[in-house]
Enzyme design. Structure first.
Site, PDB file in Angstrom:
ATOM      1  N   GLY A  35      -6.402 127.055 -79.633  1.00 33.94           N
ATOM      2  CA  GLY A  35      -5.109 126.528 -79.201  1.00 33.94           C
ATOM      3  C   GLY A  35      -5.168 125.809 -77.868  1.00 33.94           C
ATOM      4  O   GLY A  35      -6.232 125.376 -77.426  1.00 33.94           O
ATOM      5  N   HIS A  77      -9.241 118.434 -79.066  1.00 29.65           N
ATOM      6  CA  HIS A  77      -8.889 119.132 -80.308  1.00 29.65           C
ATOM      7  C   HIS A  77      -8.293 118.142 -81.323  1.00 29.65           C
ATOM      8  O   HIS A  77      -8.624 118.174 -82.509  1.00 29.65           O
ATOM      9  CB  HIS A  77      -7.831 120.208 -80.038  1.00 29.65           C
ATOM     10  CG  HIS A  77      -8.267 121.282 -79.098  1.00 29.65           C
ATOM     11  ND1 HIS A  77      -7.725 121.431 -77.839  1.00 29.65           N
ATOM     12  CD2 HIS A  77      -9.183 122.266 -79.220  1.00 29.65           C
ATOM     13  CE1 HIS A  77      -8.283 122.471 -77.234  1.00 29.65           C
ATOM     14  NE2 HIS A  77      -9.182 122.992 -78.040  1.00 29.65           N
ATOM     15  N   ASP A 117     -19.066 121.684 -76.797  1.00 26.02           N
ATOM     16  CA  ASP A 117     -19.713 123.004 -76.769  1.00 26.02           C
ATOM     17  C   ASP A 117     -21.002 122.885 -77.583  1.00 26.02           C
ATOM     18  O   ASP A 117     -21.091 123.371 -78.708  1.00 26.02           O
ATOM     19  CB  ASP A 117     -18.759 124.049 -77.360  1.00 26.02           C
ATOM     20  CG  ASP A 117     -17.471 124.126 -76.574  1.00 26.02           C
ATOM     21  OD1 ASP A 117     -17.428 124.824 -75.565  1.00 26.02           O
ATOM     22  OD2 ASP A 117     -16.489 123.441 -76.965  1.00 26.02           O
ATOM     23  N   GLN A 149     -22.717 126.026 -78.849  1.00 22.38           N
ATOM     24  CA  GLN A 149     -21.872 126.648 -79.879  1.00 22.38           C
ATOM     25  C   GLN A 149     -22.054 125.927 -81.216  1.00 22.38           C
ATOM     26  O   GLN A 149     -22.186 126.556 -82.272  1.00 22.38           O
ATOM     27  CB  GLN A 149     -20.409 126.582 -79.434  1.00 22.38           C
ATOM     28  CG  GLN A 149     -19.402 126.943 -80.517  1.00 22.38           C
ATOM     29  CD  GLN A 149     -17.984 126.945 -79.976  1.00 22.38           C
ATOM     30  OE1 GLN A 149     -17.618 127.830 -79.223  1.00 22.38           O
ATOM     31  NE2 GLN A 149     -17.194 125.955 -80.344  1.00 22.38           N
ATOM     32  N   VAL A 168     -14.505 114.131 -76.099  1.00 26.48           N
ATOM     33  CA  VAL A 168     -13.426 113.296 -75.542  1.00 26.48           C
ATOM     34  C   VAL A 168     -13.343 113.580 -74.045  1.00 26.48           C
ATOM     35  O   VAL A 168     -13.350 114.744 -73.624  1.00 26.48           O
ATOM     36  CB  VAL A 168     -12.077 113.595 -76.233  1.00 26.48           C
ATOM     37  CG1 VAL A 168     -10.968 112.748 -75.628  1.00 26.48           C
ATOM     38  CG2 VAL A 168     -12.185 113.343 -77.730  1.00 26.48           C
TER      39      VAL A 168
HETATM   40  P1  AMP Z   1     -11.593 125.667 -78.207  1.00 28.63           P
HETATM   41  O1  AMP Z   1     -10.150 125.733 -78.570  1.00 28.63           O
HETATM   42  O2  AMP Z   1     -11.841 125.405 -76.758  1.00 28.63           O
HETATM   43  O3  AMP Z   1     -12.377 126.824 -78.770  1.00 28.63           O
HETATM   44  O4  AMP Z   1     -12.161 124.376 -78.933  1.00 28.63           O
HETATM   45  C1  AMP Z   1     -11.974 124.164 -80.314  1.00 28.63           C
HETATM   46  C2  AMP Z   1     -12.858 123.032 -80.740  1.00 28.63           C
HETATM   47  O5  AMP Z   1     -12.523 121.863 -79.995  1.00 28.63           O
HETATM   48  C3  AMP Z   1     -14.347 123.315 -80.497  1.00 28.63           C
HETATM   49  O6  AMP Z   1     -15.095 122.839 -81.602  1.00 28.63           O
HETATM   50  C4  AMP Z   1     -14.625 122.505 -79.252  1.00 28.63           C
HETATM   51  O7  AMP Z   1     -15.973 122.088 -79.139  1.00 28.63           O
HETATM   52  C5  AMP Z   1     -13.710 121.314 -79.468  1.00 28.63           C
HETATM   53  N1  AMP Z   1     -13.454 120.618 -78.192  1.00 28.63           N
HETATM   54  C6  AMP Z   1     -13.013 121.169 -77.041  1.00 28.63           C
HETATM   55  N2  AMP Z   1     -12.955 120.250 -76.067  1.00 28.63           N
HETATM   56  C7  AMP Z   1     -13.387 119.079 -76.612  1.00 28.63           C
HETATM   57  C8  AMP Z   1     -13.579 117.762 -76.124  1.00 28.63           C
HETATM   58  N3  AMP Z   1     -13.313 117.421 -74.856  1.00 28.63           N
HETATM   59  N4  AMP Z   1     -14.043 116.823 -76.983  1.00 28.63           N
HETATM   60  C9  AMP Z   1     -14.324 117.148 -78.269  1.00 28.63           C
HETATM   61  N5  AMP Z   1     -14.161 118.366 -78.800  1.00 28.63           N
HETATM   62  C10 AMP Z   1     -13.707 119.330 -77.986  1.00 28.63           C
END
Ligand code: AMP
Length: 283
Positions: free
Chosen positions: A31, A37, A150, A153, A176
């Protein structure tokens, strides 16, 4: 758009979707949505007939001294954004739905799961792998979209899907960034204006590292890591540097020479926010 909180509801809806031969795209998240996202969701919407987003702040991936309690939660706003980008189903379970009784099973990682984040955030990647395995078991056959932001990850999740023969095809998506290079992150909101300005040092250091690799024939794995580290620790808002390294992009181990498919990764604490970033370079 449907918002579901129960595993059974999600399974039932996805069974219907598959009955009508539609493809499923899946975006797992915690979230607090930003453009990073949303870029994953847009890609899933473009490449699949039906897109499901999960929104669950996974306690398993936070250690007791981390920010689980204060992690931003904004379900109503998140749902609006999902609707705007064309998501079909949001799965937003309560903790009790995901963990009705104390878990007996958890994931153990070795190899690429033990270095970098594995070393500096013990238990974090195991917590990610455990929840993603569970989410993949709920969602089933799908294309699953993860951000390269990540990077480690993403590598762990690819290994998870492969090692356990899970029916999710893992798709990596571009990072991004803000116009000044800072990678978008839910944790950027913890930064004061001064910290926010200095936080660009991660990306600046990584770009400097790539420059050295590409342009300086004398550069070595060690000299590139040192140059990046020097830049980061010289930035006043940086509290601690965990690592600034160049590794093989698949094994996440230091290469013997600067050649092949390389990844430069950095992690540092700026104020109370622990920030990570990475860049790739192929030689
Ligand atoms: P999170 O909610 O932080 O667990 O992220 C959910 C997904 O969004 C994960 O696959 C992250 O790698 C991706 N994500 C988070 N920040 C970015 C970003 N700046 N650019 C691309 N994907 C992202």
């Amino acid at each position: 758009m449907i918002v579901a909180t129960s595993i059974d509801t999600v399974r039932g809806l996805l069974a219907q979707v598959r009955c009508s031969r539609q493809t499923v795209g899946y975006v797992p998240t915690m979230g607090a949505f930003h453009e990073g996202h949303l870029s994953l969701m847009r890609r899933s919407v473009a490449e699949n007939d039906f897109t499901v987003v999960s929104n669950f702040v996974n306690s398993l991936q936070f250690s007791p001294d981390e920010d689980f309690e204060r992690y931003p939660r904004n379900l109503a706003e998140d749902n609006q954004l999902c609707e705007q980008v064309g998501v079909d189903l949001v799965f937003a379970p309560a903790a009790e739905e995901m963990f009705p009784s104390p878990a007996v099973i958890s994931m153990q990682l070795s190899g690429l799961g033990e270095v970098l984040e594995g070393k500096y955030r013990p238990g974090h990647l195991e917590g990610v792998a455990t929840i993603v395995a569970k989410l993949f078991a709920i969602i089933g056959d799908c294309r699953a979209y993860f951000g390269e932001k990540d990077w480690q990850q993403l590598c762990v999740v690819r290994s998870l899907a492969q090692d356990l023969s899970l029916p999710a095809k893992v798709v990596g998506c571009d990072i991004v960034r803000e116009p000044d290079g800072l990678a978008l992150s839910s944790r950027n909101r913890y930064l004061t204006p001064e910290q926010r300005a200095g936080a660009t040092v991660l990306n600046r250091a990584l770009r400097h590292g790539v420059d050295l690799i590409v342009k300086n024939t004398e550069a070595t794995v060690k000299s590139v890591s040192e140059a990046m580290s020097e830049l980061i620790v010289a930035e006043a808002v940086v509290e601690t540097l965990d690592y600034a390294v160049v590794v093989n992009s698949q094994t996440l181990l230091p290469p013997s020479k600067l050649e092949g498919d390389l990844r430069l990764l950095a992690a540092a604490k700026v104020g109370t926010a622990r920030l990570i970033d990475n860049l790739g370079v192929k030689l």
